[in-house]
Every structure is written in structure tokens, then in C-alpha cells.
Design an enzyme around this catalytic site. Structure first.
Site, PDB file in Angstrom:
ATOM      1  N   HIS A  34      34.718  -3.129 -68.358  1.00 38.72           N
ATOM      2  CA  HIS A  34      34.714  -1.616 -68.501  1.00 38.72           C
ATOM      3  C   HIS A  34      34.042  -0.966 -69.807  1.00 38.72           C
ATOM      4  O   HIS A  34      33.862   0.299 -69.723  1.00 38.72           O
ATOM      5  CB  HIS A  34      36.241  -1.140 -68.490  1.00 38.72           C
ATOM      6  N   ASP A  56      38.187  -8.165 -65.541  1.00 38.66           N
ATOM      7  CA  ASP A  56      37.397  -7.218 -66.698  1.00 38.66           C
ATOM      8  C   ASP A  56      36.658  -7.877 -67.641  1.00 38.66           C
ATOM      9  O   ASP A  56      36.515  -7.633 -68.769  1.00 38.66           O
ATOM     10  CB  ASP A  56      38.584  -6.408 -67.484  1.00 38.66           C
ATOM     11  N   SER A 116      37.459  -3.044 -77.546  1.00 35.50           N
ATOM     12  CA  SER A 116      37.483  -3.639 -76.108  1.00 35.50           C
ATOM     13  C   SER A 116      36.151  -4.442 -76.118  1.00 35.50           C
ATOM     14  O   SER A 116      34.969  -4.193 -76.629  1.00 35.50           O
ATOM     15  CB  SER A 116      37.368  -2.584 -75.111  1.00 35.50           C
TER      16      SER A 116
END
Length: 469
Positions: free
Chosen positions: A120, A150, A224
């Protein structure tokens, strides 16, 4: 003047008499004695916080931090989105686009410049750049991605060997173990926070399809794709998500286990896509109700409801009603434990499965199958999940494929046949056959009568939508 002095004298005398009376008759005797003890006294902690703080004081994080901060990078992703169309755009037949920038973190995993991050973070990238902790910036290339886990793999070209983090074994991490989260929150350079492993095998979807490591190390937007490392500086997870109503850290964060991340990027580098192995069972976490029904006293493990035909589990001898307790000597308490362990394996890998059957422990060596063996019967059609290579080839993100069909009505009226892809039913997005199974449970034998809307992709890869009246 004499009257004033007399009045002051009387007041002072009265105060002295009052204080003496209180000390003599009213004040309780103080029997407190201070002792000098040569032996060390025993202190009982009033809360777990005291114990944890003491443990933290005795743990040295400096080596782990030093090994990690220089290998964690800042990732900048520039995407293009359609802006508001002007009158000039309308007449010229063009559409205006504007750039949007997103940021995240990444982890260098070898000296050649391979970087692991979240999918992402780099999704829909038009331009992608990576900045090291020494402020050097490089253009990054996307080697491959896996939306399911992911995870994405990037590559930068550098004239010098780059600092990197080595992989640890995420299966061996323990709840309560100290960890460091390293990333680039709020567009800062590499930042280190400390915490403990709060839980393992966490699922955030409610489908038992994920297996995150949960930690209380502070993680914020921009973290992230960053590193979760143990006190040895070994990579045990890729920070991926937080649970928050505000968008900022409030106590829990989640990381993809390093064993899963490592397997994904090795598949991308070797095969160009992710090779998913499957055990070949359908089931769920053993509950008290199921335990009572099958006559066992324990409530930990995975109960096997169904064994997939022609799967490795069926060929090895696993049966419906078995309870899986271990995989390769790894304890399996719930379904997320099982799915997390299998995600780190490939088709044809051998997994030793320990099960309870008739109150006896049995072991089976199971060769993992490919994902294309999974299918479900629905409305007289046999449906199966789309492979990752198929999704990539045809740029299709979700859906289930019609493998076989005996539904003459859908064929004659809509042309739905083998190769068609069902993408939505009654405005419910169909991502996998798990969604189809839920619809079967919801509608039972009256499935066709309850369908009001069907979305699908035909063999020419055209998207269609039909509303039934």
C-alpha cells in the site's frame, strides 16, 4: 497602654496553658521506631509496570538500534489522479491530472539495494524514490508485489554496498519479548520506538486470513513498511497497520511476520510471483461447542470440517473431524496460527501435521498443494479462486472463476460459462470463494431466488452487471 499590655500577656498565657494541656492529655503517643536492618529488604511490585520498567532498564537497545536505523529508508510515492475537468479540458478532449504524494518506510535487506516495504506504500506509483538515513536519494524500481500479504519488493542502484538488516525467525518470537519499531513517521529520518510483543497470529479481517504480530511499540503514519526488530537487531516483522480512530497511534500496531515477508520476496525474485501452498482443509478454531460435540476436553487447535478432494491433506490421510495441534512442532492454538505458518510455505513443501483423532495423537506428512485445487459449488457452478499470475496478466484484482457449470439458465440468459469471473453478488464484493461460502450459508438452498444483482467479467474480459427483477 497598661490595659493593652495586660491584654497581650493574658492572651500569651492562655495559649501556653492550652498547648500544654493538649500535649499532656490529648496528643497520642508516637511509638514509631526507625530500625536499621543490615539485610536487604524484600520489595513486592505494586504493578506489572514496575517489573517491565526494571526489565527495560536491564535491556540494551543500542546495538539493535544502530544495526537498524541506517538500513531503514524513507519511501516517497508520487501518484497521478484525475483532477476536476475544466471547460478547456472538455473542448480539447483531455483530462487533467494532478500529482499526489504519499510516504512510508522500507527496509534494505541486502547490500545490493533490495528493499522490502508494504504494497500500500507504493501502490499506483508514477514516480518512486528512496532516501537513506544519510540523506542520499535514489530512484526505486518495483520488482514485484503481493497485495494479499501487503508486501512489495523494490530495488535501488548504488555504487557502494548498502547497510542492511538480516532476517530473524518470526515463529520463535514470544509474547512479552522486547522489540524495536524503526521507520520514518511524519517524514522524519529513521526513528526508533520500543515495546513488547503483545500477541501473535492476529487477524484484522474477521476471516482468519491474516496472521499479524501485534506490538505496543509506537507506530504512526509513515511507519508503514518499516522494520520490527528484536534486541539482536534481526528483522522479525514489517510494520503494516495500526488500530486507531484518529489515524495516529493509540496503543496497538501490527506487523507482517518476517517468515511470511521473506518467503514472499524470495518467490518474487525467483518466480516473478508468489507461490502459495495449501494444506487442503476447511475448518476453524476449535470452540467449546465443537469440543463438547466431538467429546474432547481441550479447546485449542484447528477443527477440520472438510478435506479438499485431491489435496495433500486427503492423500496423507487427514479426515473430517480431526483436530490439528501442531505443524512441524509449532503449536497451533487457532486457525490464524495455521494460516500464518502455511503462508511461509510453497507448493510441494512437506509439513508434518500432528492431529488428535479418537483421543489419540497421530502424525501425517502432508505435501502442500497449489491453490487452484480450492473450489466451491454455488448455483450449480464450480467456482475457484483466481491465481495471482492470472490477476496480474489481466489486471483483475478480485473475483472467482467459473471452473465448471451446469446452470443452464445462467448460460442461456447471460452466457455465463467456464472462464467467466463472478465479481459481485447483491452489491457484495466477491474477492474469494470464502465470500461465496458465506453466501451459501446465508441463503441456503434458495440462493438463486435471493440474488437480485450479479456482477461478472466475461471471456472477453468485459465487465457486466445484471439486475434481476
Amino acid at each position: 497602654m497598661k490595659k493593652i499590655l495586660t491584654l497581650v500577656f493574658v492572651s500569651v498565657l492562655g495559649g501556653i496553658i492550652t498547648l500544654g494541656t493538649y500535649k499532656l492529655f490529648l496528643e497520642k503517643e508516637d511509638n514509631t521506631v526507625i530500625l536499621q536492618n543490615k539485610e536487604n529488604p524484600t520489595f513486592l511490585p505494586t504493578s506489572n509496570v514496575t517489573t517491565l520498567l526494571n526489565a527495560a532498564e536491564n535491556t540494551d537497545f543500542t546495538a539493535a538500534a544502530e544495526n537498524t536505523v541506517h538500513a531503514v529508508v524513507h519511501v516517497k510515492n508520487v501518484t497521478l489522479s484525475s483532477g476536476q475537468m475544466t471547460l478547456q479540458d472538455l473542448f480539447s478532449g483531455r483530462s487533467s491530472q494532478r500529482a499526489q504524494m504519499g510516504t512510508g518506510s522500507g527496509v534494505i535487506i541486502n547490500a545490493d539495494g533490495y528493499i522490502i516495504t508494504n504494497n500500500h506504500v507504493i501502490k499506483n506509483a508514477h514516480e518512486l524514490s528512496v532516501t537513506l538515513n544519510n540523506n542520499k536519494t535514489y530512484t526505486a524500481e518495483i520488482i514485484g508485489t503481493d497485495p494479499k500479504t501487503d508486501i512489495a519488493l523494490l530495488k535501488i542502484e548504488s555504487d557502494e554496498a548498502l547497510p542492511y538488516v538480516t532476517f530473524g525467525d518470526s515463529d520463535t518470537v514470544q509474547i512479552g519479548e522486547w522489540v524495536l519499531a524503526v521507520g520514518n513517521p511524519f517524514n522524519l529520518t529513521s526513528t526508533v520506538t520500543a515495546g513488547i510483543i503483545s500477541a501473535k497470529s492476529r487477524d484484522l479481517t474477521g476471516r482468519s486470513s491474516q496472521s499479524f504480530i501485534q506490538t505496543d511499540a509506537a507506530v504512526n503514519p509513515g511507519n508503514s513498511g518499516g522494520a520490527l526488530v528484536n534486541t539482536n537487531g534481526e528483522l522479525i516483522g514489517i510494520n503494516t497497520a495500526i488500530t486507531s480512530q484518529t489515524g495516529s497511534y493509540i496503543g496497538y500496531s501490527f506487523a507482517v511476520p518476517s517468515n511470511i515477508a521473506r518467503k514472499v520476496i524470495e518467490d518474487i525474485m525467483e518466480y516473478g510471483n508468489v507461490q502459495n501452498g495449501v494444506l487442503g482443509i476447511r475448518g476453524g478454531t476449535l470452540t467449546s461447542d465443537v469440543a463438547e460435540e466431538i467429546g474432547v476436553t481441550y479447546t485449542e487447535g484447528v477443527f477440520v470440517n472438510e478435506v479438499t478432494k485431491n489435496s495433500g491433506a486427503e492423500k496423507a490421510g487427514i479426515k473430517s473431524g480431526d483436530v490439528i495441534k501442531k505443524l512441524d512442532n509449532i503449536e497451533i492454538s487457532k486457525f490464524e496460527d495455521l494460516s500464518g505458518y502455511i503462508k511461509a510455505k510453497r507448493p510441494n513443501d512437506i509439513v508434518n501435521v500432528e492431529i488428535f483423532r479418537d483421543n489419540k495423537l497421530k502424525s501425517f506428512a502432508v505435501k502442500l498443494s497449489k491453490t487452484d485445487i480450492f473450489s466451491v459449488n454455488f448455483m450449480k457452478m464450480e467456482l475457484q479462486d483466481l491465481t495471482e499470475s492470472f490477476k496480474e496478466k489481466y489486471d483483475i484484482n478480485y473475483g472467482v472463476m467459473v471452473k465448471k457449470t451446469e446452470n443452464k439458465w445462467l448460460y442461456s440468459n447471460l452466457g455465463i460459462s467456464e472462464g467467466y469471473i463472478i465479481t459481485g453478488i447483491n452489491d457484495i464484493k466477491v474477492e474469494s470463494i470464502e465470500d461465496i461460502s458465506k453466501l451459501k450459508e446465508q441463503y441456503g438452498d434458495d440462493t438463486l431466488e435471493n440474488i437480485k444483482k450479479l456482477e461478472y467479467i466475461n471471456n472477453r474480459k468485459e465487465k457486466k452487471e445484471v439486475i434481476f427483477r
